[in-house]
Structure formats: C-alpha cells, structure tokens
Scaffold this motif. Structure first.
Motif, PDB file in Angstrom:
ATOM      1  N   ASP B  61      -3.801   2.179   4.989  1.00 60.74           N
ATOM      2  CA  ASP B  61      -2.684   1.260   4.765  1.00 60.74           C
ATOM      3  C   ASP B  61      -1.340   1.911   5.103  1.00 60.74           C
ATOM      4  OD1 ASP B  61      -2.974   2.887   2.379  1.00 60.74           O
ATOM      5  OD2 ASP B  61      -1.422   1.597   1.531  1.00 60.74           O
ATOM      6  N   GLU B  62      -1.252   3.220   4.879  1.00 63.62           N
ATOM      7  CA  GLU B  62      -0.046   3.931   5.286  1.00 63.62           C
ATOM      8  C   GLU B  62       0.159   3.818   6.792  1.00 63.62           C
ATOM      9  OE1 GLU B  62       0.151   7.717   2.162  1.00 63.62           O
ATOM     10  OE2 GLU B  62      -0.853   7.937   4.080  1.00 63.62           O
ATOM     11  N   LEU B  63      -0.890   4.083   7.500  1.00 61.08           N
ATOM     12  CA  LEU B  63      -0.785   4.091   8.954  1.00 61.08           C
ATOM     13  C   LEU B  63      -0.431   2.703   9.482  1.00 61.08           C
ATOM     14  CD1 LEU B  63      -3.842   6.384   9.731  1.00 61.08           C
ATOM     15  CD2 LEU B  63      -1.421   7.008   9.659  1.00 61.08           C
ATOM     16  N   ALA B  64      -1.045   1.687   8.888  1.00 60.85           N
ATOM     17  CA  ALA B  64      -0.751   0.323   9.328  1.00 60.85           C
ATOM     18  C   ALA B  64       0.691  -0.045   9.019  1.00 60.85           C
ATOM     19  CB  ALA B  64      -1.718  -0.653   8.671  1.00 60.85           C
ATOM     20  N   ARG B  65       1.114   0.227   7.801  1.00 53.96           N
ATOM     21  CA  ARG B  65       2.456  -0.160   7.388  1.00 53.96           C
ATOM     22  C   ARG B  65       3.519   0.581   8.182  1.00 53.96           C
ATOM     23  NH1 ARG B  65       1.769   1.021   2.584  1.00 53.96           N
ATOM     24  NH2 ARG B  65       2.743   3.066   2.528  1.00 53.96           N
ATOM     25  N   ARG B  66       3.350   1.881   8.342  1.00 54.80           N
ATOM     26  CA  ARG B  66       4.406   2.697   8.941  1.00 54.80           C
ATOM     27  C   ARG B  66       4.490   2.562  10.445  1.00 54.80           C
ATOM     28  NH1 ARG B  66       3.301   8.171   5.343  1.00 54.80           N
ATOM     29  NH2 ARG B  66       3.771   7.212   3.329  1.00 54.80           N
ATOM     30  N   THR B  67       3.395   2.219  11.063  1.00 60.40           N
ATOM     31  CA  THR B  67       3.463   2.004  12.510  1.00 60.40           C
ATOM     32  C   THR B  67       3.955   0.605  12.820  1.00 60.40           C
ATOM     33  OG1 THR B  67       1.163   1.278  12.527  1.00 60.40           O
ATOM     34  CG2 THR B  67       1.586   3.585  13.068  1.00 60.40           C
ATOM     35  N   GLY B  68       3.791  -0.301  11.850  1.00 65.28           N
ATOM     36  CA  GLY B  68       4.146  -1.689  12.109  1.00 65.28           C
ATOM     37  C   GLY B  68       3.106  -2.409  12.942  1.00 65.28           C
ATOM     38  N   LEU B  69       1.970  -1.799  13.129  1.00 67.60           N
ATOM     39  CA  LEU B  69       0.900  -2.428  13.907  1.00 67.60           C
ATOM     40  C   LEU B  69       0.021  -3.259  12.985  1.00 67.60           C
ATOM     41  CD1 LEU B  69      -0.081   0.737  15.958  1.00 67.60           C
ATOM     42  CD2 LEU B  69       1.075  -1.272  16.875  1.00 67.60           C
ATOM     43  N   SER B  70      -0.707  -4.184  13.560  1.00 66.44           N
ATOM     44  CA  SER B  70      -1.619  -4.971  12.747  1.00 66.44           C
ATOM     45  C   SER B  70      -2.812  -4.115  12.327  1.00 66.44           C
ATOM     46  CB  SER B  70      -2.110  -6.183  13.530  1.00 66.44           C
ATOM     47  OG  SER B  70      -2.945  -5.771  14.580  1.00 66.44           O
ATOM     48  N   GLU B  71      -3.410  -4.504  11.230  1.00 66.79           N
ATOM     49  CA  GLU B  71      -4.550  -3.735  10.725  1.00 66.79           C
ATOM     50  C   GLU B  71      -5.664  -3.631  11.747  1.00 66.79           C
ATOM     51  OE1 GLU B  71      -5.694  -5.673   7.162  1.00 66.79           O
ATOM     52  OE2 GLU B  71      -4.109  -4.784   5.963  1.00 66.79           O
ATOM     53  N   ALA B  72      -5.881  -4.724  12.459  1.00 67.11           N
ATOM     54  CA  ALA B  72      -6.962  -4.727  13.442  1.00 67.11           C
ATOM     55  C   ALA B  72      -6.731  -3.658  14.503  1.00 67.11           C
ATOM     56  CB  ALA B  72      -7.080  -6.103  14.086  1.00 67.11           C
ATOM     57  N   VAL B  73      -5.507  -3.557  14.964  1.00 60.30           N
ATOM     58  CA  VAL B  73      -5.193  -2.575  15.995  1.00 60.30           C
ATOM     59  C   VAL B  73      -5.333  -1.161  15.457  1.00 60.30           C
ATOM     60  CG1 VAL B  73      -3.354  -1.675  17.460  1.00 60.30           C
ATOM     61  CG2 VAL B  73      -3.716  -4.123  17.291  1.00 60.30           C
ATOM     62  N   VAL B  74      -4.837  -0.943  14.259  1.00 60.52           N
ATOM     63  CA  VAL B  74      -4.944   0.388  13.667  1.00 60.52           C
ATOM     64  C   VAL B  74      -6.408   0.784  13.501  1.00 60.52           C
ATOM     65  CG1 VAL B  74      -4.470   1.764  11.615  1.00 60.52           C
ATOM     66  CG2 VAL B  74      -2.726   0.221  12.499  1.00 60.52           C
ATOM     67  N   ALA B  75      -7.200  -0.152  13.009  1.00 64.14           N
ATOM     68  CA  ALA B  75      -8.625   0.137  12.833  1.00 64.14           C
ATOM     69  C   ALA B  75      -9.266   0.498  14.173  1.00 64.14           C
ATOM     70  CB  ALA B  75      -9.332  -1.063  12.210  1.00 64.14           C
ATOM     71  N   GLY B  76      -8.929  -0.273  15.178  1.00 62.50           N
ATOM     72  CA  GLY B  76      -9.486  -0.005  16.505  1.00 62.50           C
ATOM     73  C   GLY B  76      -9.054   1.332  17.057  1.00 62.50           C
ATOM     74  N   ARG B  77      -7.785   1.671  16.892  1.00 62.80           N
ATOM     75  CA  ARG B  77      -7.274   2.939  17.400  1.00 62.80           C
ATOM     76  C   ARG B  77      -7.920   4.105  16.696  1.00 62.80           C
ATOM     77  NH1 ARG B  77      -6.912   1.715  21.589  1.00 62.80           N
ATOM     78  NH2 ARG B  77      -5.319   0.312  22.320  1.00 62.80           N
ATOM     79  N   LEU B  78      -8.037   3.977  15.353  1.00 62.26           N
ATOM     80  CA  LEU B  78      -8.636   5.064  14.585  1.00 62.26           C
ATOM     81  C   LEU B  78     -10.076   5.296  15.034  1.00 62.26           C
ATOM     82  CD1 LEU B  78      -7.169   4.386  11.038  1.00 62.26           C
ATOM     83  CD2 LEU B  78      -6.708   6.338  12.522  1.00 62.26           C
ATOM     84  N   LYS B  79     -10.749   4.211  15.319  1.00 62.90           N
ATOM     85  CA  LYS B  79     -12.123   4.339  15.779  1.00 62.90           C
ATOM     86  C   LYS B  79     -12.169   5.091  17.107  1.00 62.90           C
ATOM     87  CE  LYS B  79     -14.526   0.903  14.391  1.00 62.90           C
ATOM     88  NZ  LYS B  79     -15.099  -0.428  14.196  1.00 62.90           N
ATOM     89  N   GLN B  80     -11.269   4.702  17.990  1.00 65.04           N
ATOM     90  CA  GLN B  80     -11.249   5.362  19.296  1.00 65.04           C
ATOM     91  C   GLN B  80     -10.811   6.822  19.177  1.00 65.04           C
ATOM     92  OE1 GLN B  80      -8.500   3.628  22.164  1.00 65.04           O
ATOM     93  NE2 GLN B  80      -8.658   5.484  23.426  1.00 65.04           N
ATOM     94  N   LEU B  81      -9.784   7.065  18.356  1.00 64.14           N
ATOM     95  CA  LEU B  81      -9.297   8.434  18.189  1.00 64.14           C
ATOM     96  C   LEU B  81     -10.376   9.314  17.553  1.00 64.14           C
ATOM     97  CD1 LEU B  81      -5.639   7.752  16.979  1.00 64.14           C
ATOM     98  CD2 LEU B  81      -6.353   8.625  19.214  1.00 64.14           C
ATOM     99  N   TYR B  82     -11.174   8.700  16.668  1.00 63.73           N
ATOM    100  CA  TYR B  82     -12.266   9.461  16.073  1.00 63.73           C
ATOM    101  C   TYR B  82     -13.322   9.786  17.123  1.00 63.73           C
ATOM    102  CZ  TYR B  82     -16.276  10.669  13.193  1.00 63.73           C
ATOM    103  OH  TYR B  82     -17.355  11.314  12.660  1.00 63.73           O
ATOM    104  N   ALA B  83     -13.675   8.797  17.920  1.00 60.89           N
ATOM    105  CA  ALA B  83     -14.675   9.010  18.964  1.00 60.89           C
ATOM    106  C   ALA B  83     -14.219  10.068  19.966  1.00 60.89           C
ATOM    107  CB  ALA B  83     -14.968   7.691  19.690  1.00 60.89           C
TER     108      ALA B  83
END
Lengths: 181, 181
Positions: B61-83
């Motif tokens: 929630d920190e990452l979503a709020r502070r980036t101003g991105l939607s949760e869906a995008v943050v979730a997707g990015r985190l998945k990709q960054l993890y991979a």
DNA sequence: GTTCTGGCTATGGTTTATATGAGCCAGGGT
DNA sequence: ACCCTGGCTCATATAAACCATAGCCAGAAC
C-alpha cells in the motif's frame, strides 16, 4: 526461483532526513526530478534515439535505421527532444543532395552521459552472455567505464551511505537525529 | 526558440573504435545493454516503484500510494521486478494483521542506484525552480550526490574522452560474419 | 464457525507508444 | 522547365501502459 539475496540488514536503502522522514507528507506529483526526467526521456524510443546520437548518428535516416524505430516515431521524438533542448538542429549539405538538418546533442543532451553509461553497465548483468555487445571505454587508458555515485568532496558513496532530504532543509551533521515535523 | 549550444566541435560524442567504427554493421536488436535495461525498468511505473523502494517503501500500500499508480499496475510491476530479480519478497507480520509480503531491493536492484541518482540530477536542470524537491546527500559529509563516469583506474571521464567498441571483438566479428542475422 | 480487513486480481475503458504504408514537397539535377 | 530523391507527415491500426471500480480470498480476530 530463489533470489539468493544477501541483504540481511533490512534497510540498506536511503536514509530519510528531516521532514522527509515521513515520506507520505511529500507529494512527488509534479516535483520529483525523476518524474520530470522520465517525461523527457522516459520512453524506449527516446532513449534509443539518444543512444544513437551518442554513438555518432546525426542524420535522420541513420537514426531511424539504427534505432529500428519507424520514421514517424523518430521524427516525433526528434521534435520533442528539440523542444526540450536535448538536441539542436543544424543545416548541412552533402554534394548532390539538398540541404537538410542534422541533429546533435546539446550540452543538456550530453548531460545524459552518466545515464547512458549506467544503463549499459546495469544491462550487462541481466543475462549471462558476457561476451558480446558494446562496451564503453576511456579513450586514454582503454579501461571500461562505470557510473559511480560521488559526493561533492569526491567520496564514492554506496547506497547505504546515502540519504535523502527535502531541498532547502540545511541539515548540519549534528542535527541528524532531530525529528523535525 | 534559440538553443544557444556552444558545442562547436562537431564530434564531442563517443569515438567509435574497431569494427564498431561503422555503426551500421552492428544490429543492436537483442544485444544492446540499454535495450535490455529498458525491458526491465523502461516504463514510468517501474521507475517510480524503484524510486519508492529506494526511499524506503516496502509494503504494497505504501508503494501504491506514494507512486500514485493504481494498485493493479503496482502489483504487475512488483511481479515483473520479482521475476527479474530486482526485488525480493519477505513475509512479515504486524500485530493484529495477517502475514503478508514486503518488498526489498535485491543486490541487483540496489545496482540501480547510479541510475536513480543520475535521473534526479539530470531532472534538476529541466525547469527553473531549483528550490524545491528532494536532494540526495552523503550521510557522512552532507554534500549532494552526483553520478559521474569513471574508468577502472578512477579517472573521471567526460563524454569527449570516451569511446565505444565491440566487446571481445574477435567473437563478435566471427559471429556476425557467420551470418548470425 | 463468522466477520472483517487488506493484499491482490479481474474487468473494461482511456490514453499513449509504436508500426505500416502511403504520400507530400522542398529543392537540387538536368 | 521537369524529374527525382529523401526528409518528413498523415492516416490507420495494433499493442502496451495505465486508471477506476468492483470483487475475490487468505487469514487473523472473535
């Protein structure tokens, strides 16, 4: 997948100082330098054009061919890069050809050099074929280039020795623990 | 608009060495380190998430709020960054809350530090309000950070003293001649 | 069990980025 | 004058990035 990360310490990341210590008080929207940079060079096509400019390309067809981008995109990017002061146009003329413009990096454009070097360097570790690709070297000594972070006194600064604060908050080293806010 | 660029010399740009001197022989497609880097962190959202990770954010929630991105995008990015091995997940638990994952930069992720610094630094010059925004400083001496290009011998290398060449030229040349396409 | 919260996902729509191909047109050759 | 080349634009289409809303579901509290 196992990500064998040896980062045991939970915060070898930037220390936040002063009013920035609670991050949520500062709305990055419109102020963050990173966002601004990304507004200009945040697209793949922009960076590829910049790459080719650093690699010596200057004519329109060179830039289009070497980036692999469509002409329309290259034209659009050049227009934007010109408006943002990254490239300058200068007319020239080849024998038997009409006069046209070539594109050269401005001072601001050349200021992207550390970013280019850092991207090349970081991309190196992404896959395991270390034998191909290009490499950037020092003309004088031939060794390869690297983007390093330094302070004004010339110290090399690793991530865990860096901090972030709001600009204008002059923090004496002694006052680091003052919670402000 | 006048772009008062004082770059009279037509090539204070990278010198091309060896087989790379005619740039067109080398198809960057798929090999260029810059392109690879951009495949991973080439989107705005990826860089914003990385920014917040450097600024100390770790919870979803920190990452979503502070980036101003939607949760869906943050979730997707985190998945990709993890991979891609940029972030690692580690389970944690707050009192009264269920266990969840927090995200921390891996060694490779922390390797993005010069890029972050360079982006902040370059973004500084884009508009004329120099008084606001964040600044990165050295914890020890308090002076602000800068990304500089150096060679392995520690020389600071300006653009016009840098060159670019094919890595392991023997291999690359052989490969290209064998019609690697 | 039941409830409730928060991390995450799924759906649908808008905007941006890029490709493709056609075509305009300035201006030098002749 | 006419032609022709190349830099660039336009039109259309596809894909990717992103947002907004709603909703699922694991698991802790009870």
């Amino acid at each position: 997948m196992d990500h064998d990360d040896s980062a045991a310490g939970s915060t070898d990341v930037l220390e936040r100082l002063g009013a920035f210590s609670d991050r949520d008080d500062w709305p990055a929207k419109g102020w963050c330098r990173i966002e601004r940079s990304l507004d200009v060079i945040g697209t793949r096509s922009a960076m590829l054009v910049v790459r080719e400019l650093f690699y010596g390309g200057s004519k329109f067809d060179e830039l289009a061919r070497r980036t692999g981008l469509s002409e329309a995109v290259v034209a659009g990017r050049l227009k934007q890069l010109y408006a943002d002061g990254i490239v300058d146009r200068r007319p020239y003329r080849e024998a038997g050809k009409r006069t046209r413009d070539e594109y050269v990096l401005t001072e601001r454009g050349r200021g992207l050099f550390p970013i280019v070097v850092a991207l090349v360097e970081w991309g190196e570790g992404l896959r395991d074929d270390h034998r191909t690709g290009v490499e950037l070297v020092h003309r004088d000594c031939g060794t390869s280039l690297s983007a390093v972070v330094t302070c004004e006194k010339g110290h090399e600064v690793p991530v865990d020795r860096a901090a972030v604060r709001l600009k204008g908050e002059e923090y004496a080293l002694a006052g680091l623990r003052r919670g402000s806010k």
